[in-house]
Design an enzyme around this catalytic site. Structure first.
Site, mmCIF file in Angstrom:
data_model
loop_
_atom_site.group_PDB
_atom_site.id
_atom_site.type_symbol
_atom_site.label_atom_id
_atom_site.label_comp_id
_atom_site.label_asym_id
_atom_site.label_seq_id
_atom_site.Cartn_x
_atom_site.Cartn_y
_atom_site.Cartn_z
ATOM 1 N N CYS B 15 9.781 6.484 -3.231
ATOM 2 C CA CYS B 15 10.433 7.561 -3.926
ATOM 3 C C CYS B 15 11.827 7.242 -4.343
ATOM 4 O O CYS B 15 12.273 6.127 -4.306
ATOM 5 C CB CYS B 15 10.500 8.724 -2.967
ATOM 6 S SG CYS B 15 10.044 8.264 -1.309
ATOM 7 N N ASN B 246 13.219 5.954 1.742
ATOM 8 C CA ASN B 246 12.478 5.413 0.613
ATOM 9 C C ASN B 246 11.966 4.061 1.042
ATOM 10 O O ASN B 246 12.735 3.135 1.245
ATOM 11 C CB ASN B 246 13.403 5.294 -0.600
ATOM 12 C CG ASN B 246 12.762 4.544 -1.748
ATOM 13 O OD1 ASN B 246 11.574 4.256 -1.709
ATOM 14 N ND2 ASN B 246 13.539 4.232 -2.748
ATOM 15 N N GLY B 247 10.677 3.952 1.227
ATOM 16 C CA GLY B 247 10.130 2.678 1.679
ATOM 17 C C GLY B 247 8.962 2.910 2.595
ATOM 18 O O GLY B 247 8.213 3.868 2.431
ATOM 19 N N MET B 491 -11.917 -21.996 -2.976
ATOM 20 C CA MET B 491 -13.195 -21.389 -3.355
ATOM 21 C C MET B 491 -13.659 -20.268 -2.423
ATOM 22 O O MET B 491 -14.843 -20.032 -2.259
ATOM 23 C CB MET B 491 -14.297 -22.454 -3.478
ATOM 24 C CG MET B 491 -14.114 -23.423 -4.621
ATOM 25 S SD MET B 491 -13.843 -22.667 -6.232
ATOM 26 C CE MET B 491 -15.447 -21.971 -6.599
ATOM 27 N N GLU B 905 -2.934 -16.103 -14.100
ATOM 28 C CA GLU B 905 -1.497 -15.881 -14.174
ATOM 29 C C GLU B 905 -0.737 -17.014 -14.824
ATOM 30 O O GLU B 905 0.474 -17.089 -14.733
ATOM 31 C CB GLU B 905 -0.958 -15.596 -12.776
ATOM 32 C CG GLU B 905 -0.872 -16.797 -11.870
ATOM 33 C CD GLU B 905 0.126 -16.575 -10.736
ATOM 34 O OE1 GLU B 905 -0.285 -16.704 -9.587
ATOM 35 O OE2 GLU B 905 1.283 -16.258 -11.027
ATOM 36 N N LYS B 956 -6.045 -14.830 -0.989
ATOM 37 C CA LYS B 956 -4.831 -14.835 -0.156
ATOM 38 C C LYS B 956 -3.971 -13.630 -0.498
ATOM 39 O O LYS B 956 -2.854 -13.788 -0.983
ATOM 40 C CB LYS B 956 -4.056 -16.134 -0.337
ATOM 41 C CG LYS B 956 -3.880 -16.513 -1.796
ATOM 42 C CD LYS B 956 -2.885 -17.630 -1.985
ATOM 43 C CE LYS B 956 -2.853 -17.962 -3.466
ATOM 44 N NZ LYS B 956 -1.859 -18.814 -3.905
#
Lengths: 477, 1509
Positions: B15, B246-247, B491, B905, B956
């Site tokens: 928040c 916040n967290g 894999m 990515e 991962k």
């Protein structure tokens, strides 16, 4: 895994052969093996696959190939031997005569040359013998259970050995004078010298296995006696009935089954019989009908006996002439043209030939009459169909014909009929997944139950059958 | 609300927080109004529920508005005593009158009992009309209660009020009131909390009180909540009594357990006997923030100051890399012996009514900006610009740095900064002396290990008993000893889960690591390990509420792995206060399960007895195994003892050391410590290492001592990594935090030994565990007897026949490859049979399912193969992890099918955006945006149909990765905007996503960067993924991808592949259930991937709630992959996952192969649909009641499995949907780009230059991204000529100002900026300087927020003033000049130039592998703040470089008017020597190589600790 890029840095090397002129002078093994160093380099080509096809798809005994490859690469021969012996009871045999489906399915075969697995296997076991690491493993405890194993081929030897180590009293019967079955009598010495079998059999004797040779079960000893005297009978008598060629003139002399020919030759080489008493190719024109391994053994033997000329005909078409080291059918066994060491020694090979008849002079065969055929795929079923090519008939002058067209099934002898074991649709002994026949306490393994196949497969079945028998005996107090 | 897989326990929130205060303490109404304004201006950090009206919560703490109460209570008929002498309770009561009166009676009674006096109640006026329906339905009735407790006033009164409130809570809970029925937001004489289920604008209209002019306060502390769920809960709105957070507290479970345990030793003069009334201090059922508040309240009430308490609970990092005072370091170390940190990302604002302050956790991952005005006000908030402050009124602008605190003391009328506060607290007691005298450091402990005694005779047998295999030795232990790090594999994981394995498994294999995704950021354990610590104290803890020198009389462990010598020393130590005892951890094999249960009981009881006898260290040991005694699984034993002692409130009185032969790999240690062990001695691993050494299985030059040291180092690194995945920094708080989920353990077992660990499909109990242990034990001794002296192969990692089961066997690979090559559906069916018919090879949970029979429909009526295929995608695999050939072939195939491939990515070559002759296209339809942001620029984003934010990946989750330099060839470097040969690092977190509202911001950014693409978010299955998905839906993503934890193609650390993430069946079901129940499913599509193989898998996925399906591994198999698991070694022999030229030539894949495969799968789906009676996929989605468990599959371990929660069909709420039927509604009301585009029309069309002027404020976010997309669409990444479009803004820019700004656009901003300025800068130019009217010195003040220039690929930035943390993180091409930066500057940078003309924070250049930074190092301390692992510091000598520097600073002066920079140029000769050049070693080598034009690939592949993804 030791060497990550080994397969990129080294190319495949295999054992080499002595020159033809030299090797056909005798029946000795003529393979010149790689040095230890070279074997280690070859082992470094193994990629230690996440899914090792050699192990799980190629090798019928599921040898832990990547594991011992790595150990050999690291020079840990003794540990390599330990892991080899986990799955294979006769590596010194398979290391020499196995066609090595592991290599066909080696992942490197996809687009490169496979790891020299067979050579590595052989190197491991021979090093084991040299260093005295291969030892008898007599059981610590005796179970008091008695098992009769009928037939001392690879399946019988493996099963006997395995059952003995589990503490059972094992008697191995064979109708021949010496132990080894097909290994001893079917395979020529130049491929497998017999001291190798003796060496193994001696170990087994030290483990306490009893060998009863020259006993024809069913004749010399009755099935009933056997059943009374033993807790379990394991039938491992091979698939001895050869496929015959039923054509006019088959009755001429000089036409023999390959196995008949090979057995006599082997007996001569081992001194069990005299030169005069065997079928000999000496100074003769020989035709081998059938293009498989047995045929190839006939070719090699004929040369050593001093044949004038050797032909080998095959009914199937000439396989793909594949010049590469990779496997076009990876990981399956590829149907490609194979040139064995015996072929290198000289043979005129031809394919798509149907033998129509023999003609002779007197009682001896003089000519073979053949026709060329074509194999056409049936449009509906896709099954290839043989069609004779009109006008392609030809004849060939021959003195000796050897029929090497495979085997049909187990020999239907008195033992089988007395035991009343059921046969399967191929007329082999019918077994379930536990290797049990239809008769309680009677098991079967190897070629006698699956039909003629590889030695290594017989080893596997022998081992599995032994395990099943052990489980079976545990349930019967 | 807890049925199915959803549980409120997994909710997350995050928040905006802030406060505003009059430093002089004068209450006025303006402060309250300001508070409301701040809330409104942070509204975009909150979220709306399924009804688009219910907010997640907002609220405010203010001082008690005495004047206001005096006024209104006159009407109520009672008067108040003097200000501060009475208490006010805010009450959330039941709406129903009778229940309400009953609740009020409870209060009255308690007040009486406690000797206080009730003055009266006041009904709080409210205006519920503004609320959302969901909020209104559960709205409580609000009253306030006024009491006095004469003669108590001040702190004493406050404590009394605390006691009364706790007593009321306890009484209410006894009468079965849940906190949703009866809750007290505040009960104080100083402060009062107004809060509820609002979005900011509803707040003031709901409470008319707030608008009253007499409603005055000097302090207003506010909170705007963004929750992942929308089940409205009024009590969980913030602030709580003392704080707003916040967290996320990641270690909550451990913190709460430890707090509970400690209660037995609480004592306080201030409370005396009353102390027991406070228990339980931590109220169950609260959120993490609520529990943090509970703990904080206790510490403060028991006499510690606000700032002292905060320093205990959220300590900053004090490792050796920090230059801090010895006293402060001692303070923290001393307190480490008293209390573990409450760890996790946190920005906390707190107040007690006179002081108000804020603190950031050590990682500083939440923004906290403050402004101090000349008129005496302090405004602190998550963003700057939340209150309009005239520039000339600004005295100072700053931000909280990691671990720092700011405090306003209205009594002292002062602003106190971090140094002042902490210096005072650290020296209030002689902590340093106390520590020196009392802490126990065993002499010789943790010295180099000595020789290991190997009992060779029994070694093999013991190895077998404890599950050692050849594979474990070769693939895990040896690499750890050789390389001091955990090995890497690739894999994914297709092995059967432990509960489906036929062979006995270690208990550890039933557990999976939890990891951070979205709601809290993972940490980088390599580049940011300075914030992490493995140090802890173990032994006897003392009264938490007191502090004495004896408190730190405990054993200090630098890390939790003990060598055999350490154990000897410990056992023989003769030190007062350090009494150890060894308890055997074995059980009688003959008694089987009973034996195990009894042994566990005995173990617990004797541990407790020993603690009672004064033992401060209990060692449980399985060394005593023999033929008749088997080891109790060490994890079971230690968790049992830990929880037994927690239940008896004695856990804190002893250290618990596990001496076990079972601990082998990182996961073993992680679970032992995670479930409560203080330290572990893996004696058998050490013996094994000794054996390996003896057998020459280790390198010749590696001594046994170093092998053991390396092994321990590898374990330590692995622990840090597992902790970091969850965002946990210290082992002290990780210990016992239970950050695991069980798969296949029964709740009986869990409740008894691993309480509160999620285990959602039930499973095996103690009986099977005993059986598994006994099987191993028996086999080992049988082997010994029969002379079988060979270790089992293993088969967990590499396939072995007759060993562990795997999904992709050699047979399956052969069938599928043959099928796709020969286009033979029959062969495919044989493949599918191998996968689907799991009676023989049970590898997956779905293998246990079957379809319920139904009325079939004719096949021809079922949706076509072509149409079904449109729902298929090939899963993300980056170009870089797989070869160019493989990547392009897959793209072509998927494009031909009209389906989608995913770029992964690694960026994409622009060439691929052009269609190929013949109509094919190599463009990936889905473009991934991952933490590394490689190649993510405006052009990349616009050339896509979908933008996928990768929060985690199956192989991962929670980790970053790296592409080793030797894999970065010319082409890869080009598309990733980097330099060939230079290593590329993907950070574990997205540095612009530290919490859920940040994700919403990135979604917003991407929507702006490509308005026509849909935005998706990739998550990985774990417990709570459903609530995260709900948050993602509320963040307005169009699709959420739930990946199985077992998937993954690229390389990853082996323990991550095996032990992180769970099967998608559970995660998908949870996601579907949560979304449906929250009424969010209608607006978001769901995709699933992870080991999908067949049409049956797809149908099961659809029934469980997925609309789309991803295929990763199997796509590669169609391209020729044979599961070598060698991706990480670059030696893929089929050219799929390699960059080696030679090997790439071996690639033999064709588009047709993948096409055939996809068609086969779709055909099978179609057949199944016909069989199930579905004509369309849409009909099928979510019809989970069509699945049932296949009772025919019998397996010795699966009897206890219970899938009822997974197969639960959620009740459809009114207006809800089981699938996506509409689009997200985006709020573009503060969107500026439409105006910009209109004004720049001619520039865009004709390249005609234009100047635009505009004002801006913090709610205008992501300005420039859409304008840039227009440029990129037309001109590609080349963009427009410089300065074509020049926009001048005035004011405070919102987040992501100038994001993805394209070449040719200049943004000039006079004012301030928030976080993410220049995110993904794509060639544009940004100029930032403070208002010309400002009087402060910009170079000493923060003018822009955190994470500027994240992932910039090109362009220029000039900032007159200081920037926050992580400036230019992952910059790969931009040039920037800035006058000061916070911590972690230039982190992971791979290219570009950064000039810092002033101070930097710590850890500068961490992970920086490319680019150059020039830092003005005025006090010669820069090298202490720079992370020197990868860079060298050099003087500036090269003329060309000096010229460049001068020119760029000159440009900075010209563009920003910086007088500060002008002075530097003025004294150039004198200043130049003070510049330091930061040069990455790799980069220099690469540049040299390029210069020599001799870039050859010569390096041998090295094992890396983590790899690319």
């Amino acid at each position: 895994m030791g060497h990550v890029r080994g397969f990129l840095e080294y190319s495949r090397k295999n054992a080499s052969y002595k020159p033809v002129t030299e090797r056909i002078k005798n029946y000795k093994e003529f393979v010149e093996y790689l040095s230890d160093e070279n074997i280690q380099v070859q082992a470094s080509r193994c990629m230690d696959c996440g899914v090792p096809f050699c192990h799980s798809n190629g090798c019928p005994v599921y040898n832990l190939i990547p594991e011992w490859n790595d150990l050999v690469f690291k020079g840990k021969w003794k540990e390599a031997l330990e892991r080899l012996e986990m799955t294979n009871f006769l590596p010194e045999i398979t290391g020499r005569i196995c066609p090595a489906p592991c290599e066909s399915s080696c992942t490197l075969s996809i687009n490169d040359s496979p790891v020299s697995i067979k050579q590595i296997e052989l190197a491991i076991i021979e090093k084991g013998f040299q260093n005295g690491w291969v030892k008898p493993h007599p059981p610590e405890n005796e179970t008091g259970r008695k098992i009769a194993v009928i037939g001392s081929g690879p399946a019988g030897l493996t099963a006997a050995s395995s059952l003995r180590r589990l503490g059972h009293e094992v008697t191995l019967f064979d109708k021949s004078e010496q132990v080894g079955g097909l290994l001893r009598y079917g395979i020529p010495d130049f491929k497998l010298e017999k001291y190798i079998i003796d060496r193994r059999v001696n170990l087994m004797k030290e483990e306490g296995i009893k060998f009863e040779t020259d006993v024809n079960i069913g004749e010399d000893l009755s099935a009933r006696y056997l059943q009374k005297s033993f807790d379990v009978i394991l039938l491992t008598m091979g698939a001895e009935r050869p496929r015959d060629l039923r054509v006019p003139g088959r009755g001429f002399e000089g036409i023999h089954f390959a196995m008949e020919y090979l057995i006599q030759s082997n007996k001569y080489v081992s001194g069990e019989t005299e030169k005069e008493r065997i079928i000999s190719a000496g100074n003769k024109t020989v035709l081998v009908i059938g293009g498989g391994d047995t045929g190839s053994d006939c070719v090699g033997t004929a040369h050593r006996q001093g044949a004038k000329k050797v032909y080998q005909f095959e009914i199937m078409p000439k396989p793909l002439d594949w010049k590469h080291q990779s496997n076009p059918a990876w990981p399956a066994w590829p149907v490609i043209l194979r040139t064995s060491s015996s072929h290198q020694e000289g043979a005129e090979r031809d394919w798509s030939i149907l033998t129509k008849s023999f003609s002779g002079r007197g009682i001896s065969v003089e000519q073979v009459h053949c026709i060329r055929v074509e194999w056409q795929k049936d449009k509906k079923t896709g099954i290839p169909k043989m069609v004779e090519i009109p006008g392609s008939e030809f004849s060939l002058k021959v003195d000796l014909v050897l029929l090497a067209m495979g085997f049909v099934h187990v020999d239907h002898n008195k033992l089988l009929s007395d035991l009343k074991v059921e046969l399967d649709e191929k007329d082999n002994i019918k077994i379930n997944e536990k290797y049990a026949t239809s008769v309680p306490g009677v098991y079967a393994a190897g070629d006698s139950s699956i039909g003629a196949s590889l030695v290594v497969r017989a080893i596997f079945h022998g081992l599995q059958a032994a395990r099943s028998i052990h489980e079976y005996l545990k349930t019967r107090k | 609300m807890k049925d199915g897989l959803y549980s409120p326990l997994y909710e997350h929130d995050s928040c905006g927080v802030g406060f505003v205060v009059n430093v002089n303490g004068k209450p006025d109404h303006k402060i309250v109004q300001d508070g409301v304004t701040i809330l409104k201006n942070l509204a975009h950090r909150g979220a709306l529920g399924g009804d688009l009206k219910t907010g997640d919560g907002a609220g405010m703490i203010v001082q008690i508005p005495h004047d206001f109460f005096l006024k209104v209570l006159k009407e109520a008929g009672f008067t108040l005593p003097e200000k501060g002498n009475y208490g006010v309770g805010f009450l959330f009561l039941p709406q129903q009158k009778e229940k309400r009166n009953e609740a009020k009676n409870i209060i009255k009674e308690v007040i009486k009992e406690e000797g206080a006096k009730l003055l009266g109640f006041r009904v709080v006026p409210v205006e519920p009309d503004c609320l959302g329906e969901m909020a209104r339905e559960v709205m409580p009735f609000m009253e306030q209660v006024f009491i006095i407790c004469p003669p108590l006033v001040g702190a004493k009164l406050e404590r009394k009020l605390y006691l009364i409130r706790k007593a009321v809570e306890k009484a209410a809970s006894k009468k079965k009131y849940s906190i949703d029925d009866f809750y007290i937001p505040s009960f104080s004489s100083r402060t009062i909390v107004y809060k509820g289920m609002f979005v900011a604008p509803q707040f003031e209209s709901f409470f008319p009180d707030l608008a009253d002019k007499d409603f005055k306060s000097a302090i207003a502390l506010i909170h705007q909540r963004y929750s992942t769920n929308t089940f409205p809960s009024w009590p969980l709105a913030q602030p709580f009594r003392y704080l707003a957070h916040n967290g996320e507290i990641n270690t909550l479970r451990g913190n709460a357990n430890k707090m509970n345990a400690r209660e037995s030793t609480f004592s306080s003069d201030l409370f005396g006997k009353d102390i027991k009334k406070l228990f339980p201090v931590i109220v169950p059922g609260g959120s993490d923030s609520a529990m943090l508040d509970n703990g904080f309240e206790l510490l403060v009430s028991a006499g510690r100051t606000l700032e002292h308490s905060m320093m205990m609970m959220i300590p900053e990092a004090f490792g050796t890399k920090y230059h801090i005072s010895a006293d402060k370091r001692a303070f923290y170390e001393y307190h480490a012996a008293i209390m573990e940190p409450w760890d996790g990302p946190a920005a906390v604002a707190f107040t007690n009514g006179t002081k108000v302050g804020a603190i950031l956790d050590r990682n500083g991952l939440r923004p906290a900006r403050y402004v101090i005005t000349r008129k005496g006000k302090v405004v602190m908030a998550s963003e700057v610009g939340v209150l309009d402050i005239p520039p000339e009124d600004v005295l100072e602008k700053g931000r909280l740095a990691p671990g720092k605190m700011i405090l306003v003391d209205t009594l002292l009328k002062r602003v106190r900064k971090d140094n002042e506060i902490k210096a005072a607290v650290s020296r209030q007691k002689p902590y340093r002396r106390w520590l020196e005298k009392n802490r126990i450091e065993l002499k010789g402990l943790f010295q180099a290990p000595g020789p290991v005694e190997v009992k060779t005779g029994s070694l093999l047998t013991r190895q077998k008993i404890f599950g050692f295999t050849l594979e474990e030795l070769n693939m895990i232990i040896t690499p750890m000893a050789e390389n001091a790090q955990e090995p890497v594999s690739s894999m994914g994981d297709d092995e059967a889960p432990a509960v489906l394995s036929d062979r006995p498994q270690g208990l550890t294999r039933y557990f999976k690591q939890l990891f951070a995704q979205v709601t809290n950021p993972p940490i980088d354990p390599y580049r940011e390990n300075l914030v992490m610590s493995l140090m802890s104290f173990i032994g006897r803890e003392r009264n938490l509420l007191d502090e004495t020198p004896r408190h730190c009389h405990q054993l200090k462990l630098p890390h939790p792995v003990l060598t055999n010598e350490d154990m000897i020393k410990l056992k023989n130590a003769d030190i007062e206060g350090l009494k150890t005892v060894v308890i055997p951890m074995v059980f009688d094999v003959n008694k089987k399960e009973k034996g195990l249960e009894q042994a566990l009981e005995r173990l617990c009881v004797s541990a407790e007895e020993k603690v009672d006898e004064g033992c401060s260290i209990v060692i449980i040991s399985d060394k005593g195994i023999d033929r008749d005694r088997a080891p109790i699984p060490s994890l079971l034993a230690s968790a049992a003892v830990h929880h037994h002692l927690v239940r008896r409130s004695k856990r804190h009185l002893t250290g618990l050391i596990v001496e076990t032969g079972e601990a082998k790999n990182v996961m073993d240690f992680a679970t032992l410590i995670g479930f409560g062990a203080s330290a572990v001695n893996p004696y058998l691993s050490f013996e094994t290492l000794a054996q390996l050494k003896e057998k020459n299985d280790l390198s010749d030059d590696l001594t046994l001592e170093s092998a053991i040291e390396n092994y321990i180092t590898a374990i330590k690194k692995g622990l840090l990594k597992i902790m970091s995945k969850m965002g946990v920094s210290t082992i002290r708080s990780y210990r016992g935090a239970q950050i695991f989920e069980a798969i296949g353990l029964s709740s009986d077992l869990i409740n008894k030994y691993f309480p509160n660990t999620p285990s959602r499909i039930e499973g095996v109990g103690l009986g099977i565990i005993a059986k598994e242990t006994l099987l191993r034990h028996k086999n080992a001794f049988n082997d010994e007897a029969s002379g079988n002296d060979i270790l089992d192969s293993g088969g967990h990692y590499h396939y072995r026949r007759f060993s562990e089961k795997h999904l992709l066997t050699s047979d399956a690979i052969v069938f599928i490859q043959k099928a796709i090559k020969e286009n033979d559906y029959g062969l495919y069916k044989q493949f599918a049979a191998l996968i689907n018919e799991q009676s023989k090879n049970l590898c997956t949970l779905r293998g246990l399912f079957k379809f319920k029979s139904a009325k079939e429909v004719p096949l021809e009526e079922v949706e076509s193969v072509e149409s079904i295929i449109k729902r298929f995608v090939s899963s993300a695999m980056s170009f870089g992890s797989i070869s160019k050939e493989a990547h392009e072939t897959i793209a072509i195939a998927m494009n031909r099918l009209g389906a989608a491939s995913n770029s992964g990515e690694g960026g994409e070559d622009e060439e691929r955006y052009k269609p190929l002759p013949g109509g094919d296209s190599m463009m990936s339809a889905v473009k991934q945006v991952a933490s590394g942001r490689f190649g993510v620029n405006s052009s990349y984003l616009i050339n896509s149909r979908e933008l996928q934010i990768k929060m985690a990946q199956g192989a991962k989750p929670g980790e970053g990765g790296q592409l080793p330099g030797h894999k970065v060839n010319e082409v890869i470097a080009k598309v990733r905007y980097s330099t060939p040969g230079v290593m590329l690092i993907s950070p574990p977190p997205h540095h612009d996503i530290y919490s859920i509202e940040d994700l919403a911001q990135l979604i917003f950014d991407l929507k702006n960067a490509n308005p026509s693409a849909r935005v998706s978010v990739k998550l990985v299955s774990e417990v709570g993924v459903g609530t995260v998905a709900a948050g993602v839906a509320k963040g307005k993503a169009d699709m959420v991808l739930v990946s199985g934890g077992d998937g993954g193609t690229g390389a990853s650390p082996i323990s991550s592949i095996k032990y992180a993430g769970i099967p998608w069946e559970i995660g998908l079901a949870e996601t579907q259930q949560t979304l449906v129940r929250n009424k969010l499913r209608d607006r978001i599509r769901v995709q699933v991937d992870g080991q999908l193989r067949t049409g049956r898998d797809v149908v099961i996925g659809a029934l469980l709630g997925a609309e789309e399906f991803g295929f990763g591994t199997i796509s590669l198999v169609t391209m020729g992959c044979v599961m070598m698991r060698k991706c990480h070694l670059n030696t893929c022999p089929v050219g799929v996952a390699t960059q080696d030229e030679k090997l790439r030539k071996r690639f033999a894949g064709k588009p047709e192969y993948l096409i055939n495969y996809m068609r086969f799968v779709a055909a099978e789906v179609r057949e199944l649909m016909a069989q199930l009676g579905f004509r369309t996929m849409d009909e099928m989605v979510g019809q989970v009641d069509r699945l049932q468990v296949n009772e025919a599959i019998k397996h010795w371990k699966t009897n206890g499995l219970d899938f009822s929660k997974v197969l639960l069909k959620p009740e459809l709420p009114k207006g809800g949907s089981l699938r996506c039927i509409k689009k997200q509604e985006h709020d573009f009301s503060y969107f500026l780009d439409d105006q910009l585009i209109k004004k720049a029309k001619e520039s865009l069309e004709k390249k005609k230059p234009v100047r635009i002027n505009m004002s801006i404020r913090n709610r205008n976010r992501t300005v420039g991204a859409t304008l840039s997309s227009e440029v990129s669409k037309k001109y590609g990444s080349k963009g427009l000529p410089n300065e074509t479009i020049h926009c001048k803004f005035t004011g405070v820019a919102g987040q992501s100002f100038g994001a993805f700004l394209a070449r040719g656009i200049t943004f000039e901003l006079e004012g301030d900026a928030n976080d993410y300025l220049g995110k993904g800068l794509s060639g544009g130019r940004i100029i930032l300087y403070p208002s010309k009217k400002a009087l402060f010195r910009p170079q000493d003040n923060i003018v822009t927020g955190n994470v500027n220039l994240f992932g910039a690929t090109g362009g220029e930035v000039f900032i007159h003033g200081m920037a926050g943390e992580r400036f230019a993180v992952r910059n790969s091409g931009a040039v920037a000049v800035v006058e000061g930066v916070g911590d972690h500057g230039c982190e992971y940078m791979t290219g570009g130039r950064v000039v810092v003309l002033g101070r930097t924070g710590v850890n500068f250049a961490a992970g920086m592998s490319g680019g150059i930074a020039y830092v003005l190092d005025e006090n010669q301390l820069f090298d202490t703040r720079c992370n020197l692992d990868m860079v060298d510091l050099e003087p500036l000598e090269d003329d060309k470089e000096i010229k460049f520097l001068y020119k760029i600073i000159k440009k900075h002066v010209d563009l920003t008017g910086s007088q500060y920079a002008a002075r530097i140029l003025h004294d150039w000769e004198g200043m130049l020597p003070r510049f330091v050049k930061v040069m990455p070693g790799d980069y220099r080598k690469a540049l040299e190589r390029i210069r020599k034009e001799a870039s050859r690939e010569t390096e041998v592949v090295a094992m890396t600790e983590e790899v690319y993804g």
